[in-house]
Design a protein around this motif. Structure first.
Motif, PDB file in Angstrom:
ATOM      1  N   ALA A  41      -5.324  22.441   3.060  1.00  0.00           N
ATOM      2  CA  ALA A  41      -4.380  21.413   3.519  1.00  0.00           C
ATOM      3  C   ALA A  41      -4.710  20.056   2.914  1.00  0.00           C
ATOM      4  CB  ALA A  41      -4.402  21.331   5.042  1.00  0.00           C
ATOM      5  N   ILE A  42      -3.693  19.206   2.853  1.00  0.00           N
ATOM      6  CA  ILE A  42      -3.854  17.798   2.520  1.00  0.00           C
ATOM      7  C   ILE A  42      -3.344  16.979   3.696  1.00  0.00           C
ATOM      8  CG2 ILE A  42      -3.668  18.190   0.043  1.00  0.00           C
ATOM      9  CD1 ILE A  42      -0.773  17.244   0.180  1.00  0.00           C
ATOM     10  N   ASP A  43      -3.657  15.689   3.704  1.00  0.00           N
ATOM     11  CA  ASP A  43      -3.229  14.814   4.793  1.00  0.00           C
ATOM     12  C   ASP A  43      -1.731  14.957   5.039  1.00  0.00           C
ATOM     13  OD1 ASP A  43      -5.804  13.894   5.024  1.00  0.00           O
ATOM     14  OD2 ASP A  43      -5.433  11.935   4.125  1.00  0.00           O
ATOM     15  N   GLY A  44      -1.382  15.122   6.299  1.00  0.00           N
ATOM     16  CA  GLY A  44       0.020  15.256   6.679  1.00  0.00           C
ATOM     17  C   GLY A  44       0.492  16.681   6.840  1.00  0.00           C
ATOM     18  N   ASP A  45      -0.302  17.655   6.385  1.00  0.00           N
ATOM     19  CA  ASP A  45       0.084  19.061   6.510  1.00  0.00           C
ATOM     20  C   ASP A  45      -0.071  19.551   7.943  1.00  0.00           C
ATOM     21  OD1 ASP A  45       0.666  19.283   3.853  1.00  0.00           O
ATOM     22  OD2 ASP A  45      -1.101  20.460   3.313  1.00  0.00           O
ATOM     23  N   THR A  46       0.600  20.651   8.231  1.00  0.00           N
ATOM     24  CA  THR A  46       0.419  21.391   9.474  1.00  0.00           C
ATOM     25  C   THR A  46      -0.118  22.774   9.130  1.00  0.00           C
ATOM     26  OG1 THR A  46       2.182  20.230  10.657  1.00  0.00           O
ATOM     27  CG2 THR A  46       1.568  22.413  11.481  1.00  0.00           C
ATOM     28  N   VAL A  47      -1.222  23.148   9.785  1.00  0.00           N
ATOM     29  CA  VAL A  47      -1.756  24.505   9.669  1.00  0.00           C
ATOM     30  C   VAL A  47      -1.326  25.244  10.921  1.00  0.00           C
ATOM     31  CG1 VAL A  47      -3.816  25.925   9.430  1.00  0.00           C
ATOM     32  CG2 VAL A  47      -3.704  23.699   8.288  1.00  0.00           C
ATOM     33  N   LYS A  73       1.973   6.351  -4.137  1.00  0.00           N
ATOM     34  CA  LYS A  73       1.512   7.668  -3.695  1.00  0.00           C
ATOM     35  C   LYS A  73       2.642   8.394  -2.969  1.00  0.00           C
ATOM     36  CE  LYS A  73      -1.966   9.889  -0.736  1.00  0.00           C
ATOM     37  NZ  LYS A  73      -3.118   9.660   0.176  1.00  0.00           N
ATOM     38  N   ILE A  74       2.936   9.601  -3.418  1.00  0.00           N
ATOM     39  CA  ILE A  74       3.926  10.465  -2.787  1.00  0.00           C
ATOM     40  C   ILE A  74       3.207  11.730  -2.338  1.00  0.00           C
ATOM     41  CG2 ILE A  74       5.995  11.869  -3.136  1.00  0.00           C
ATOM     42  CD1 ILE A  74       6.679   8.981  -3.129  1.00  0.00           C
ATOM     43  N   GLY A  77       9.654   0.498  -4.636  1.00  0.00           N
ATOM     44  CA  GLY A  77       9.698   1.128  -3.319  1.00  0.00           C
ATOM     45  C   GLY A  77      10.028   2.597  -3.386  1.00  0.00           C
ATOM     46  N   THR A  78       9.563   3.347  -2.384  1.00  0.00           N
ATOM     47  CA  THR A  78       9.868   4.770  -2.249  1.00  0.00           C
ATOM     48  C   THR A  78      10.291   5.060  -0.817  1.00  0.00           C
ATOM     49  OG1 THR A  78       7.564   5.305  -1.701  1.00  0.00           O
ATOM     50  CG2 THR A  78       8.183   5.402  -4.004  1.00  0.00           C
ATOM     51  N   GLU A  79      11.247   5.980  -0.669  1.00  0.00           N
ATOM     52  CA  GLU A  79      11.715   6.344   0.671  1.00  0.00           C
ATOM     53  C   GLU A  79      12.193   7.793   0.673  1.00  0.00           C
ATOM     54  OE1 GLU A  79      12.405   6.378   4.536  1.00  0.00           O
ATOM     55  OE2 GLU A  79      11.500   4.684   3.500  1.00  0.00           O
ATOM     56  N   PRO A  80      11.556   8.697   1.437  1.00  0.00           N
ATOM     57  CA  PRO A  80      10.306   8.465   2.159  1.00  0.00           C
ATOM     58  C   PRO A  80       9.112   8.723   1.238  1.00  0.00           C
ATOM     59  CG  PRO A  80      11.093  10.681   2.595  1.00  0.00           C
ATOM     60  CD  PRO A  80      12.103  10.042   1.674  1.00  0.00           C
ATOM     61  N   PRO A  81       7.950   8.144   1.528  1.00  0.00           N
ATOM     62  CA  PRO A  81       6.776   8.403   0.697  1.00  0.00           C
ATOM     63  C   PRO A  81       6.070   9.710   1.034  1.00  0.00           C
ATOM     64  CG  PRO A  81       6.237   6.827   2.396  1.00  0.00           C
ATOM     65  CD  PRO A  81       7.707   7.112   2.543  1.00  0.00           C
ATOM     66  N   GLN A  82       6.479  10.337   2.143  1.00  0.00           N
ATOM     67  CA  GLN A  82       5.795  11.555   2.582  1.00  0.00           C
ATOM     68  C   GLN A  82       6.741  12.392   3.418  1.00  0.00           C
ATOM     69  OE1 GLN A  82       1.987  10.807   4.324  1.00  0.00           O
ATOM     70  NE2 GLN A  82       1.784  12.801   5.247  1.00  0.00           N
ATOM     71  N   ASP A  83       6.763  13.720   3.153  1.00  0.00           N
ATOM     72  CA  ASP A  83       7.606  14.614   3.946  1.00  0.00           C
ATOM     73  C   ASP A  83       7.234  16.044   3.593  1.00  0.00           C
ATOM     74  OD1 ASP A  83       9.515  15.498   5.698  1.00  0.00           O
ATOM     75  OD2 ASP A  83      11.143  14.308   4.834  1.00  0.00           O
ATOM     76  N   TYR A  84       7.840  16.983   4.333  1.00  0.00           N
ATOM     77  CA  TYR A  84       7.610  18.393   4.042  1.00  0.00           C
ATOM     78  C   TYR A  84       8.492  18.833   2.881  1.00  0.00           C
ATOM     79  CZ  TYR A  84       4.791  18.866   8.234  1.00  0.00           C
ATOM     80  OH  TYR A  84       3.797  18.736   9.161  1.00  0.00           O
ATOM     81  N   ILE A  85       7.881  19.627   1.978  1.00  0.00           N
ATOM     82  CA  ILE A  85       8.614  20.088   0.803  1.00  0.00           C
ATOM     83  C   ILE A  85       9.639  21.152   1.197  1.00  0.00           C
ATOM     84  CG2 ILE A  85       6.778  19.554  -0.827  1.00  0.00           C
ATOM     85  CD1 ILE A  85       5.960  22.541  -0.663  1.00  0.00           C
ATOM     86  N   PRO A  86      10.752  21.257   0.403  1.00  0.00           N
ATOM     87  CA  PRO A  86      11.155  20.305  -0.633  1.00  0.00           C
ATOM     88  C   PRO A  86      11.786  19.055  -0.013  1.00  0.00           C
ATOM     89  CG  PRO A  86      12.796  22.024  -0.420  1.00  0.00           C
ATOM     90  CD  PRO A  86      11.694  22.394   0.530  1.00  0.00           C
ATOM     91  N   PHE A  87      11.568  17.905  -0.634  1.00  0.00           N
ATOM     92  CA  PHE A  87      12.180  16.691  -0.088  1.00  0.00           C
ATOM     93  C   PHE A  87      12.547  15.738  -1.218  1.00  0.00           C
ATOM     94  CE2 PHE A  87       7.859  15.418  -0.614  1.00  0.00           C
ATOM     95  CZ  PHE A  87       7.792  14.023  -0.626  1.00  0.00           C
TER      96      PHE A  87
END
Length: 301
Positions: free
Chosen positions: A121-127, A98-99, A22-32
């Motif tokens: 950008a990649i999925d999850g990014d904000t432009v 996947k992280i 398991g991973t927590e969280p698998p996705q976030d804004y860097i650095p995380f």
């Protein structure tokens, strides 16, 4: 010599079985920082060690607990993996997780135009787009290319203008985008061309929110095979001829949510509609959700 039949005395050791990765969280804004958990069992022995490769070029780490923490500092997609070893030195590898290290991409300080920011950008990014008027190459016929990203103005639509140049589309959503593809906070103007649109959604269902679509020389918003959400926008049709007239929102074979918008299509001659459902068989009253809008003009079904 012929030794005849023989048998091997003993048994073959069994591989460890990984039960949790398991991973927590698998996705976030860097650095995380990410917490990793791996748990395994060994039917004929015991697990001795867990080793994790974080997938970002850093040194792998090993311990006996299967609990790890790691900070991702760079924008990108990573695939960390575990290796588990038992007391018979038999190892088993877990399928990589996947992280995603997301980022806020700035236009024009990091990238000179909006399309370049999206392409980076990649999925999850904000432009995030600074106030100004954006025109020319890279600022019309803008496409998300199927990415689940948010394109957002730093301030609001009044201060952030997409000028499509009079003969191009503003935005094209035609790569299967879903509601996690978000267009937020722009004025889209000066799009033009008989078959063009300020915003075109074809086979895609983005979220289009907080925008102003006005003074275009083509259709303002056109939805085809789309379940897009249009919320808190101000949208104008074009009653004038040559070119025109053009409806404010045109719908074909779609089931959108149209909520809390201001939609203007006033024309004494009745040539345009605020909302035009061009395919009645595909757009019954139950297919389109039109809720709490301020509409000046007709809804043509």
């Amino acid at each position: 010599y012929d030794l005849g039949a023989y048998e091997s005395v003993g048994y073959a050791s069994t591989r460890p079985i990984i039960t949790v990765f398991g991973t927590e969280p698998p996705q976030d804004y860097i650095p995380f920082a990410v917490a990793f958990t791996c748990s395994a069992s060994d039917p004929d022995g015991q697990v001795v060690s867990y080793t994790i490769d974080y997938g970002d070029g850093s040194e792998p780490e090993t311990n006996s607990s299967g609990e790890f923490f790691h900070t991702y500092d760079s924008h990108g997609i990573y695939f960390p993996s575990f290796t588990v070893i038992d007391n018979d030195s038999i190892l088993v590898n877990a399928v990589p997780e996947k992280i995603t290290g997301n980022d806020i991409i700035h236009v024009p300080t990091q990238y000179p135009n909006i399309q370049a920011g999206i392409d980076a950008a990649i999925d999850g990014d904000t432009v995030l787009v600074a106030p100004g008027v954006y025109s020319g190459e890279g600022n019309n016929n803008i496409t998300f290319n199927g990415k689940a990203i948010t394109l957002k103005s730093e301030t609001n639509a009044q201060n952030t203008v997409i000028d499509a140049g009079g003969s191009s589309n503003g935005f094209l959503f035609e790569h299967g985008e879903g509601l996690d593809s978000v267009l937020d906070g722009f004025t889209i103007t000066n799009a033009g061309g008989l078959n063009n649109c300020a915003v075109e959604c074809s086979g895609s269902s983005p979220a289009i929110i907080n925008n102003i679509v006005q003074n275009n020389f083509c259709r303002s918003i056109r939805l085809s095979e789309s379940a897009a959400v249009l919320r808190n926008n101000i949208v104008y049709g074009r009653p004038e001829f040559s070119p025109g007239p053009f409806n404010a929102i045109s719908i074909g074979s779609s089931s959108p949510v149209i909520e809390k918008n201001e939609i203007y299509a006033t024309d004494s001659n009745g040539n345009i509609s605020a909302i035009y459902m061009g395919d009645p068989l595909a757009n019954s009253a139950n297919d389109c959700f039109i809720i709490s809008n301020h509409i000046k003009g007709r809804i043509f079904i």
